[in-house]
Motif scaffolding. Sequence first.
Motif, short mmCIF file in Angstrom:
data_model
loop_
_atom_site.label_atom_id
_atom_site.label_comp_id
_atom_site.label_asym_id
_atom_site.label_seq_id
_atom_site.Cartn_x
_atom_site.Cartn_y
_atom_site.Cartn_z
N UNK A 268 48.39 49.18 32.09
CA UNK A 268 49.05 49.32 34.38
C UNK A 268 48.66 47.96 34.19
N UNK A 269 49.78 47.40 34.86
CA UNK A 269 49.93 46.55 36.28
C UNK A 269 48.73 46.44 37.15
N UNK A 270 48.20 48.06 37.79
CA UNK A 270 47.47 48.42 39.29
C UNK A 270 46.57 48.60 38.60
N UNK A 271 46.10 49.29 37.21
CA UNK A 271 44.68 49.12 37.11
C UNK A 271 43.47 47.93 37.56
N UNK A 272 42.54 48.03 38.19
CA UNK A 272 41.19 48.11 38.91
C UNK A 272 42.18 46.94 40.31
N UNK A 273 43.55 47.62 41.08
CA UNK A 273 43.52 46.86 41.83
C UNK A 273 43.87 47.73 43.21
N UNK A 274 42.50 49.04 43.36
CA UNK A 274 42.31 50.08 44.30
C UNK A 274 41.18 50.33 45.21
N UNK A 275 40.51 48.61 44.71
CA UNK A 275 39.77 48.15 46.28
C UNK A 275 39.64 47.16 46.11
N UNK A 276 41.58 46.23 46.20
CA UNK A 276 41.77 44.36 46.59
C UNK A 276 41.28 44.22 48.35
N UNK B 179 61.30 45.03 48.32
CA UNK B 179 59.89 44.62 47.70
C UNK B 179 58.58 45.33 48.04
N UNK B 180 58.42 46.09 49.04
CA UNK B 180 57.75 47.22 48.66
C UNK B 180 57.28 48.09 47.28
N UNK B 181 58.42 47.90 47.24
CA UNK B 181 58.47 49.37 46.22
C UNK B 181 58.11 48.64 44.68
N UNK B 182 58.80 46.84 44.73
CA UNK B 182 57.54 46.69 43.77
C UNK B 182 56.37 45.99 43.80
N UNK B 183 55.89 46.06 44.45
CA UNK B 183 53.97 45.52 45.57
C UNK B 183 53.70 46.36 44.99
N UNK B 184 53.94 47.80 44.82
CA UNK B 184 53.28 49.15 44.93
C UNK B 184 53.13 49.69 43.37
N UNK B 185 54.28 48.83 42.50
CA UNK B 185 54.18 48.89 41.11
C UNK B 185 52.31 47.93 40.40
N UNK B 186 52.37 47.23 41.32
CA UNK B 186 51.47 46.52 41.47
C UNK B 186 49.99 46.69 42.30
N UNK B 187 49.74 47.18 42.88
CA UNK B 187 48.86 47.51 43.97
C UNK B 187 48.62 48.84 43.99
#
Length: 458
Positions: free
Chosen positions: A40-48, A196-204
């Motif tokens: 998952x590309x967003x793994x570990x990105x909840x505390x950036x 753009x935000x939709x692409x960011x939300x897939x990663x963050x």
Amino acid sequence: MSLEDAKHQKPALAGLAEGDRGEASKDLGSGDASTATKGNERSGTEHLMEQVVEASNAQAALKRVVQNKGGPGLDGMRVEELAPYLRANWARIRSELLAGTYQPQPVLRREIEKSGGGVRMLGIPTALDRFIQQAILQVLQPRFDPTFSAHSYGFRPGRRAHDAIRAAQRYIQEGCHWVVDLDLEKFFDRVNHDVLMSRLAKRIEDKRLLRLIRRYLNAGMMADGVVIERHEGTPQGGPLSPLLANLLLDEVDKELERRGHAFCRYADDCNVYVRSERAGQRVMAHMRKLLSRLRLKVNEGKSAVARPWDRKFLGFSFRLSKRGKVQRCVAPKSLDKMKERVREITARNGGRSIQAVVSQLRRYLLGWKGYFRLTEIAGQMSSLDVWVRRRLRILQLKQWKRGTTVFKKLCALGLNRVAAARVAAISRRYARASRMPAIFIALPDKLFDAMGVPRLAR
């Protein structure tokens, strides 16, 4: 503030953030640059956001902003004033960032003329917002960059325009003698925020960081004393804009890769190399559809399916030698732009000494040579050397003004009286006089070498 002064700000920023460092490190644990590439590309990105405000990251961002200098934004704060301001206000700013309540200030609009006509719009953030964007960039870029295409060269660590030019040359040498030259119409001004935000939300996963980036996108722009709302675009001028652009266009790269195309992209400048005009037209039609899904538009006036030697890419073009070797050369438009700038510097009505002109000319030519040293056509550089020195001879004749002064100066430079008199007689016909053999004797190339005028052909 000097760079050495900036180094001594670390204790101030680190001290303000020390209380939360331990907790943040527990939460972040193994959040390294490779996380985004696994599962998952967003793994570990909840505390950036904790990584963004961490003391060492903040200190590195401060150092980079000071190094980059740049003019003040809307609030007038210079980068030299940023460190003292942070010492006094970092605790509050850090709390707002962690709470998700920080509100960026509008950017200051600046317009610069483009070489091909029209203007490029820049949005200059405040020094504080440049610092925060830089801190965000330092956290996101190591996560995003490994996932980007190997065919993308713009605004990426360890990659530069010369790499893209060499890759393009290789594709042409391999037989791709047609190019789909794509130019996006006002790309940075027309990026769709929702896409753009939709692409960011897939990663963050960190909602605070997503909201902050959205606020930066929506921050108004000050123009003529009035703040204008922005609903699209990510104006050039902020540290974060290039990464966001690469993220959006990564979808284009991946589609071209999926279809097996040979291509090079540098920011919004993309060239796809194919083996026939028909294939090029198919690629162009497909790219129009793909870009329309991203709410982007092809600049039809600057895009085409053509031979590579009829187009320019990042200031360069290509030639096919008699032996079939593809050679890099300076594009005609780049040569025209260079000559226009040299004409401005060596203008005969500038009222400056020849030494002052040479000093300015030297700075420009060294930078130009540093970029275009990749050319493989030595004759281009040699002819430019001849032309530049002729401009300087004309300038010297103009500064001597009267024929009597020209005669005296040439004699003082070792020219015989007869030759000096011949030049003096036509000294006001600058172009003709500058070509006379006597002038080459009195003002030889080695004289300009000694003055510091760089040779482009070396």
